[in-house]
Design a protein around this motif. Structure first.
Motif, mmCIF file in Angstrom:
data_model
loop_
_atom_site.group_PDB
_atom_site.id
_atom_site.type_symbol
_atom_site.label_atom_id
_atom_site.label_comp_id
_atom_site.label_asym_id
_atom_site.label_seq_id
_atom_site.Cartn_x
_atom_site.Cartn_y
_atom_site.Cartn_z
ATOM 1 N N ALA A 1 0.830 -1.212 0.000
ATOM 2 C CA ALA A 1 0.000 0.000 0.000
ATOM 3 C C ALA A 1 0.862 1.257 0.000
ATOM 4 O O ALA A 1 0.533 2.252 -0.665
ATOM 5 C CB ALA A 1 -0.929 0.003 1.211
ATOM 6 N N GLU B 1 -4.605 6.983 11.345
ATOM 7 C CA GLU B 1 -4.629 7.054 9.896
ATOM 8 C C GLU B 1 -3.710 8.172 9.420
ATOM 9 O O GLU B 1 -3.287 9.029 10.200
ATOM 10 C CB GLU B 1 -6.049 7.313 9.378
ATOM 11 N N THR C 1 -3.276 -2.025 4.920
ATOM 12 C CA THR C 1 -3.758 -2.982 3.918
ATOM 13 C C THR C 1 -4.766 -2.336 2.974
ATOM 14 O O THR C 1 -5.307 -3.011 2.107
ATOM 15 C CB THR C 1 -4.416 -4.201 4.589
ATOM 16 N N GLU C 2 -4.986 -1.030 3.141
ATOM 17 C CA GLU C 2 -5.943 -0.340 2.276
ATOM 18 C C GLU C 2 -5.475 1.081 2.002
ATOM 19 O O GLU C 2 -5.042 1.792 2.903
ATOM 20 C CB GLU C 2 -7.331 -0.299 2.922
ATOM 21 N N GLU D 1 -6.808 4.588 0.122
ATOM 22 C CA GLU D 1 -7.960 5.285 -0.445
ATOM 23 C C GLU D 1 -7.478 6.360 -1.407
ATOM 24 O O GLU D 1 -6.885 7.363 -1.000
ATOM 25 C CB GLU D 1 -8.814 5.886 0.673
ATOM 26 N N SER E 1 -11.015 2.960 -3.297
ATOM 27 C CA SER E 1 -10.137 2.230 -2.393
ATOM 28 C C SER E 1 -9.499 1.026 -3.083
ATOM 29 O O SER E 1 -10.124 0.359 -3.918
ATOM 30 C CB SER E 1 -10.908 1.748 -1.165
ATOM 31 N N VAL E 2 -8.246 0.773 -2.694
ATOM 32 C CA VAL E 2 -7.520 -0.394 -3.193
ATOM 33 C C VAL E 2 -7.054 -1.201 -1.990
ATOM 34 O O VAL E 2 -6.448 -0.652 -1.063
ATOM 35 C CB VAL E 2 -6.297 0.025 -4.042
ATOM 36 N N SER E 3 -7.343 -2.509 -2.002
ATOM 37 C CA SER E 3 -6.976 -3.372 -0.881
ATOM 38 C C SER E 3 -5.737 -4.187 -1.209
ATOM 39 O O SER E 3 -5.516 -4.584 -2.366
ATOM 40 C CB SER E 3 -8.132 -4.320 -0.541
ATOM 41 N N PHE E 4 -4.939 -4.438 -0.176
ATOM 42 C CA PHE E 4 -3.711 -5.215 -0.304
ATOM 43 C C PHE E 4 -3.703 -6.260 0.816
ATOM 44 O O PHE E 4 -3.165 -6.019 1.898
ATOM 45 C CB PHE E 4 -2.484 -4.314 -0.195
ATOM 46 N N PRO E 5 -4.320 -7.419 0.587
ATOM 47 C CA PRO E 5 -4.406 -8.450 1.632
ATOM 48 C C PRO E 5 -3.030 -8.867 2.132
ATOM 49 O O PRO E 5 -2.055 -8.912 1.367
ATOM 50 C CB PRO E 5 -5.106 -9.611 0.924
ATOM 51 N N ASN F 1 -1.253 -7.013 12.139
ATOM 52 C CA ASN F 1 -0.753 -7.107 10.765
ATOM 53 C C ASN F 1 0.708 -7.553 10.669
ATOM 54 O O ASN F 1 1.381 -7.271 9.678
ATOM 55 C CB ASN F 1 -0.933 -5.778 10.028
#
Length: 354
Positions: free
Chosen positions: A134, A240, A260-261, A263, A268-272, A286
């Motif tokens: 991220a 944040e 993991t996210e 914005e 939004s883009v998630s990164f597991p 995490n």
């Protein structure tokens, strides 16, 4: 196949537990292993080694430094010990990944950077945030100008600690600036490209031991840029980070120090997080993301690099400068502030930092 990277672990506390668990969770093709651990007592080292299936345990830091079967050392000891431990490793030309903060003071940090250059030996401060996908995507978006000219960065990090927490004890290098503020500072410096600030002003509250329980810092830069950093050891904050530019906003969703996210203006883009061992347990949120840091450090070593391009030695110095300015303005003074150097031989070559 990539060459095997063999880790030696110095310190058997919670963060070392998480790091070793993360390394052991890497895929077999990543070719990394932990071969030895050291604690201040052999009993603790053996207990840790048994829990993590590490073949060798040492009852002193000096012993593990002599092990010829180690390619790189992870230093997870309490922060007042970092300078001495890392100094010994670098003098022996042993590569080091040291937990943040690298040192207690700017001067100590500069000394280790000098030593790394002198011995031509890899040194990286383990600011794992820089290795998260991220954050790497954030850097790319900023370089692409997606939000225009950045004029404000805001980062908050607060956790509700117990009265006997390490963060509240001077002897253990406590205080919100070094433990929490370092994450805020490194992000501000990342976004601001390590430029020198114009002014920095901090207010805060100290406990009876002299540690900063909370800090609020405002930083101004040339070209009308501003940064706001807030840290707290007594209450949970939103944790944040928000980067505001002339064309939009990017946010690292909580917890921003291991996100993991991301914005973006477009959504939004998630990164597991990467997968861990089925029986893996972590002490911190995490911590599976420590795999990113281990992978990056190993990549640096295989390429023969002497510092990380994600968390450079210049990054470490600039971050130390900011956290030191923050806590000193609040009235925090550590014994290490009186650290003695021979000024006839101390010369810091900042121009050698990439």
């Amino acid at each position: 196949m990539t060459s095997l990277i063999r880790w030696g672990i110095i310190g058997c506390g919670n963060i070392s537990h998480d790091f070793v668990t993360a390394v052991r969770s890497l895929k077999a093709e990543e070719n990394q292993t932990v071969v030895a651990v050291a604690a201040r007592s052999l009993e603790n080292a053996k207990k840790f080694a048994g829990k993590h299936q590490v073949p060798k345990a040492y009852g002193s830091y000096a012993e593990i430094m002599d092990d010829p079967d180690i390619d790189v050392y992870y230093v997870g000891t309490v922060q007042p010990t970092h300078f001495d431990v890392v100094s010994q490793l670098l003098k022996a030309r042993r590569p080091v990944l040291c937990e943040k903060p690298l040192c207690m003071t700017v001067r100590q940090t500069q000394e280790l950077v000098n030593l790394s250059y002198e011995k031509e030996t890899f040194l990286m401060e383990a600011v794992w945030t820089r290795c998260f996908p991220a954050v790497r995507r954030l850097v790319q978006e900023l370089e692409d100008g997606i939000i225009g000219d950045v004029l404000h960065v805001s980062a908050t990090f607060g956790i509700a600690t117990e009265p006997d927490s390490r963060l509240r004890k001077m002897s253990l290098g406590g205080g919100s600036a070094l433990d929490l503020g370092i994450y805020c500072a490194q992000l501000v410096n990342l976004v601001m490209a390590n430029q020198r600030w114009s002014q920095l002003r901090t207010l805060g509250h100290l406990n009876s031991d002299g540690c900063d329980l909370s800090l609020s810092t405002s930083v101004t830069y040339p070209n009308r840029q501003l940064a706001t950093l807030v840290t707290h050891c007594e209450v949970q904050l939103h944790n944040e980070a928000v980067i505001s530019g002339t064309k939009g906003i990017i946010k690292l969703a909580p917890p921003f120090h291991c996100p993991t996210e991301l914005e973006l203006p477009s959504g939004s883009v998630s990164f597991p997080l990467p997968d861990s061992l089925p029986d893996a347990t972590y002490m911190y949120a995490n911590s599976a993301g420590l795999q990113y840091e281990a992978l990056h450090a190993a990549d640096c070593l295989r390429k023969g690099l002497k510092q990380s391009p994600l968390m450079t030695l210049k990054d470490s110095i600039r971050t130390a400068e900011m956290t030191e300015a923050m806590r000193k303005q609040a009235g925090v003074s550590y014994p290490q502030d009186d650290f003695h150097y021979d000024d006839n031989t101390f010369h810091f070559h900042q121009d050698r930092c990439i």
